[in-house]
Structure formats: C-alpha cells, structure tokens
Design a protein around this motif. Structure first.
Motif, PDB file in Angstrom:
ATOM      1  N   ASP A   1       0.820  -1.203   0.000  1.00 59.73           N
ATOM      2  CA  ASP A   1       0.000   0.000   0.000  1.00 59.73           C
ATOM      3  C   ASP A   1       0.863   1.267   0.000  1.00 59.73           C
ATOM      4  OD1 ASP A   1      -2.514   1.126  -0.116  1.00 59.73           O
ATOM      5  OD2 ASP A   1      -2.539   1.521   2.027  1.00 59.73           O
ATOM      6  N   GLN A   2       1.874   1.277  -0.853  1.00 64.69           N
ATOM      7  CA  GLN A   2       2.798   2.401  -0.917  1.00 64.69           C
ATOM      8  C   GLN A   2       2.186   3.624  -1.598  1.00 64.69           C
ATOM      9  OE1 GLN A   2       5.667   3.073   0.278  1.00 64.69           O
ATOM     10  NE2 GLN A   2       5.817   1.101   1.312  1.00 64.69           N
ATOM     11  N   ASP A   3       2.763   4.786  -1.289  1.00 66.44           N
ATOM     12  CA  ASP A   3       2.397   5.988  -2.035  1.00 66.44           C
ATOM     13  C   ASP A   3       3.263   6.065  -3.306  1.00 66.44           C
ATOM     14  OD1 ASP A   3       4.907   7.000  -1.405  1.00 66.44           O
ATOM     15  OD2 ASP A   3       4.164   8.240   0.214  1.00 66.44           O
ATOM     16  N   TRP A   4       3.044   7.095  -4.090  1.00 67.14           N
ATOM     17  CA  TRP A   4       3.770   7.242  -5.349  1.00 67.14           C
ATOM     18  C   TRP A   4       5.277   7.285  -5.154  1.00 67.14           C
ATOM     19  CZ3 TRP A   4       3.187   7.758 -10.641  1.00 67.14           C
ATOM     20  CH2 TRP A   4       1.889   7.506 -11.090  1.00 67.14           C
ATOM     21  N   PHE A   5       5.709   7.968  -4.111  1.00 58.88           N
ATOM     22  CA  PHE A   5       7.149   8.044  -3.909  1.00 58.88           C
ATOM     23  C   PHE A   5       7.734   6.669  -3.618  1.00 58.88           C
ATOM     24  CE2 PHE A   5      11.026   8.293  -1.583  1.00 58.88           C
ATOM     25  CZ  PHE A   5      11.762   9.144  -2.369  1.00 58.88           C
ATOM     26  N   GLY A   6       7.072   5.922  -2.721  1.00 57.90           N
ATOM     27  CA  GLY A   6       7.557   4.586  -2.375  1.00 57.90           C
ATOM     28  C   GLY A   6       7.638   3.685  -3.598  1.00 57.90           C
TER      29      GLY A   6
END
Lengths: 203, 203, 203
Positions: free
Chosen positions: B27-32
């Motif tokens: 469930d990462q964000d865009w940066f991750g």
C-alpha cells in the motif's frame, strides 16, 4: 563557504543525535548506539559520493565530521531523558537537517557536472539515505516508506534550488529559499497529516 | 551496439515496472513505488560498476536511463490492474530482463579486463542485485534465496557467454545463445518446479 | 608480506565457511549458501576499499581470493555435520578471523594515508561488516548489535596497532600483539558474558 561548512558540521551533529536516539526501544549498548548514530549521520553523503565517484569521501578527508558525530553521540547519552521528552523539538531538528543536507547535496552534485535531475536525486539521497541505511540495518521499515511527505519534500526543494540556480539567482537566496521550502512542506504535511496519493489508486 | 543500447533501455523500463508493482501488498504511495522501481532497475548495474570502480555510473552519465525508469513507473501506475492480472506474462518480462542484464553485465566486466570468473559474477550481479537491494529495503527475503533456479541460471548464461567469447564465436551469436540459455533454464525450472540441491544434504 | 597474504587467504577461507554455515536454519540451497559465504568473506574488505576509493578491490584484482571462498564453501558442505558439532571451535575461528582482518584492514587504510581514527574504523569495518551485510540480507539482527563485546574488541585492537605503529614498534610485534589483544578481549567477554554498558543508562 565558511557558513555552509559550519552548517554541514551542525547537520552531521544533529543527525548523529537522532541516530543514537533511534535505538531507544532496542536497548542497545554504547557501541550499537554509536554505530547507528554514525551511519545515520554519514550514510546519505557517503552514498552520494560513492555513486558520483567523488573521492575522498567528506568524512574521510576531513576528520572534523567524525568529531561532530562523536560529540552528537555523547550529547545524546548525556541528555537522553531530556531529548526523549523533547521529541517534537527533535523532529524539528531532523527537518532542519534534511533541508540543509538536501541543498548541500544538490549543490555538490551540480558542481560535479551531472544532469540537474540526477543532482536533485543526489540531494534527496544525501538527506534521507542515512536514515534508510540505519533502518535497514536495524530491520525497520525505512523512514521514506512510512512518513508523511518526507523524501518528496526534499526532492521539491532540490528542484527549486536547481531552478533558481538555472536562472542565476544569487546563491544565498537560492540556498535559503530551498531550505525554507522543504521545511514548510514538511511542517504543513505533519500538521495536516498529509501524504502522497497511493500508488494503486486504480485498484 | 545500437541494438544492445536499446535492449538495455528496455530492460531498465521492464525492471522499473516490476519494481513498482512489487509494492503491491504494501500500500505504498507514489514516492515509495517510484523509489522501489528505481532501485530495482538500477541497483544491479550500479553495484557492478561500483565494485569495478567504473565511473560514471551508466544512469548518471546518460539521463535517458532515468527517463526509461520514469516511463516504467508511470506505465505501471496506469496499467496497474491489467498488469497484476498478467502476472504470468510479467514474470516472462522479468526472465527476459535478467537474461539481457546478465549478458550485458558480463560483457561490460570482460571489457574492463577482469578475470572471466569475476566477469560471470558481475553479470549475475547486474541481473539479480537490483531485486536483492529492493527486497532488503522492504524487509523481504531476497529473491535469490527463495526462487527456483534464478541467480544460478544467470551464472550459467554468463559462463556460456564467456566460453563462447573465449572461442571467438561471433558476438551476436554468443549474446543471443547465452540469453536464450538463461531463459530456457528459468522456464524449465519454473514449469517443473526445479530447485538446486539443498546445502545440508549430509544432515 | 608473504605471511600476511597467506593469513588473508586463510581468513577469507574461514569467513566463507562461517558464512555458508550461517544458513543452517534457513534450509538454503547451494547457491544461497555460496552467496552467503561469499558476502561474509569479502563484504568487509569490499566496503573498506569502496569507502577509501581503493581500486581494484582485492578479490577482483586477485582471483585467488575467490578460490579461497569456493574452497571454504565446499569444505563447509563436506564437513557440515562435523562443523556444526564443533560450533565452539568454529567461534574460535571467527575470533581469529576478525582479529586478523582488523589489523590487516587498519594497516591497509593507514598505508593509504588516512587519519588514524579513520584507519581504526576501517580496520573494524573490514572485520565485522561482511557479517553485517550477511545478516542484513538474511533479515537477521546484525551480529554487531547483539554479541558480547565484538566490534569494540576490533576497535581496541585497531587503536593498539595504530599506537604501536606511531611509536615505530616493529611491524611483526605490532601486528601480533594487536591480534592477540582482540582475541583475548573476545575470549574474556564470551567466557564472563561481558557486554558494554547500555546506552540509556540515565533512563
């Protein structure tokens, strides 16, 4: 130059403190705490210089950075209780640290003649990769994968610095406004609990 | 040379996709997701060049590799659902990627004049260490410790390339047959669920 | 010089054995065990030389180190059962290994003209970072964070060597007494279960 050098030493000192305190729940001995502080303080700049092939590494060519780290670790040990109570203030220090390191790192990469996009990545690496290496060694989820807008704030500041440098804005102005941009983004993100959109938004 | 360069860019693009998708359950964000894609794509070649002291690193000297990574990450985001349904096809892409990177990496190491055994290890590192670094950062067991014949397929292809180069086989022939050998070993291992013998066989 | 070179090869052989055996509970295949042995044996010296910008890396410039590693892994496989029964003796080998590697690493860093404090850190890194990288890859808590006086014993030996070298003590004498100091500190620490004071003593 003098001021930037002093800022780098202070940033190193601050990161060593935050690294040494990161072992809080781990019940580390002095060596563990010192090692963690050391890695946190020099990890980002070291990775940047190794990727760029820029030798000698800063802390190997100038032993004062080591002394700044030692001072940070001893400081963390002496004021342990106080510092843990001041976590919120500490996080301000961390924010100041990543802001300074981002711009210093971007500037150094630019001065080595790399592409501006690479320079921005190097600036962000300088700021956050020490923490990432620390978290990897201690089996934590790296800070960049969990915190509110963190590494991306650094990227934004790095790109601002590159833009300003491109338009020949005076160096001190470019430096300060980029540092301030990173600090503001971070503070706003923490206060309003902002985060970047999830990657799997189409799911 | 032109074709190999395009193959490298495509390999980088493919690895960035597989890296960005690796954050699926996290469930990462865009940066991750972007960071993971980036590390997966450039990790292996970066480690190879840092070990060999070959500067500038490929993606630092040629910014088109960064653009290939960005393209891969955006592609992964847009076709997220589709790509997850195509996992099996994706794994074919990964197989093609490691095969290409192994031979490209082996060739580069050979051209720097190292011992052939070292060159084979460097070829294998080019292919698999990006994934290993990604897995280490996200606290997963590295792919090379869990998959059916994976890194060892790369080693086999690398040694084949070195053998063919030693006997002055034409470069395109040596390149293609080594790539094909790796792909076949992988496909056969996955299909028949083969793995290497356990180390503690005498236990 | 001849003797030191042989000692380094033996140290590499011993570390490869201990690395290959570290996969004991993990039920690794041959590749996993070989990779772990390889990383344990060359990790510390590799990190040292990459930090110092000293190329070519030892094992890349001299393929005999690779053969020493291969020999260690095969040896570990053949005498697997015996070696696990001899864990205590093995730990003696590890102690001998870190002692040798510390002094060899310190000496190499000094010869490259770095500050003595840096040289001591590099000596300690040579000895312990292979194990740290191994533990990080296999998701273990790195050895330096959990063992009785381990890396700090290396630091003590490194500083002793630097002190003796500073006072122009004969090289063999300085080498041997530093190695012996590390071994004694380790043996005493293990026997009496000593550890360094906890960092948060003021809590």
């Amino acid at each position: 130059m003098e001021i930037q050098y002093i800022l780098e030493l202070i940033g190193t000192f601050v990161f060593a403190i935050s690294g040494a305190l990161a072992v809080d729940e781990k019940d580390q001995d002095w060596f563990g705490a010192g090692f963690t502080g050391f890695v946190t303080a020099i990890g980002g700049g070291t990775l940047r210089d190794m990727l760029l092939g820029s030798y000698p590494l800063v802390w190997i060519g100038d032993v004062r950075f080591l002394y700044a780290i030692f001072a940070g670790i001893v400081f963390a040990a002496i004021f342990y209780k106080l510092l843990l109570r001041l976590r919120r203030t500490l996080s301000l220090f961390d924010t100041l640290g990543i802001a300074l390191f981002t711009v210093v790192g971007t500037e150094k990469a630019l001065s080595l003649g790399v592409d501006p996009v690479i320079a921005a990545i190097m600036g962000m690496f300088t700021a956050v990769m020490g923490g990432v290496i620390r978290d990897t060694l201690t089996n934590e989820t790296p800070v960049i994968f969990q915190k509110e807008v963190y590494a991306s704030a650094c990227l934004a500041g790095a790109f601002m610095y590159i833009g300003l440098a491109h338009f020949d804005v005076q160096r001190t102005v470019a430096f300060l406004s980029s540092v301030i941009l990173i600090i503001i983004i971070r503070l706003v993100a923490v206060k309003y609990n902002l985060s970047l959109p999830k990657f799997k938004r189409y799911n």
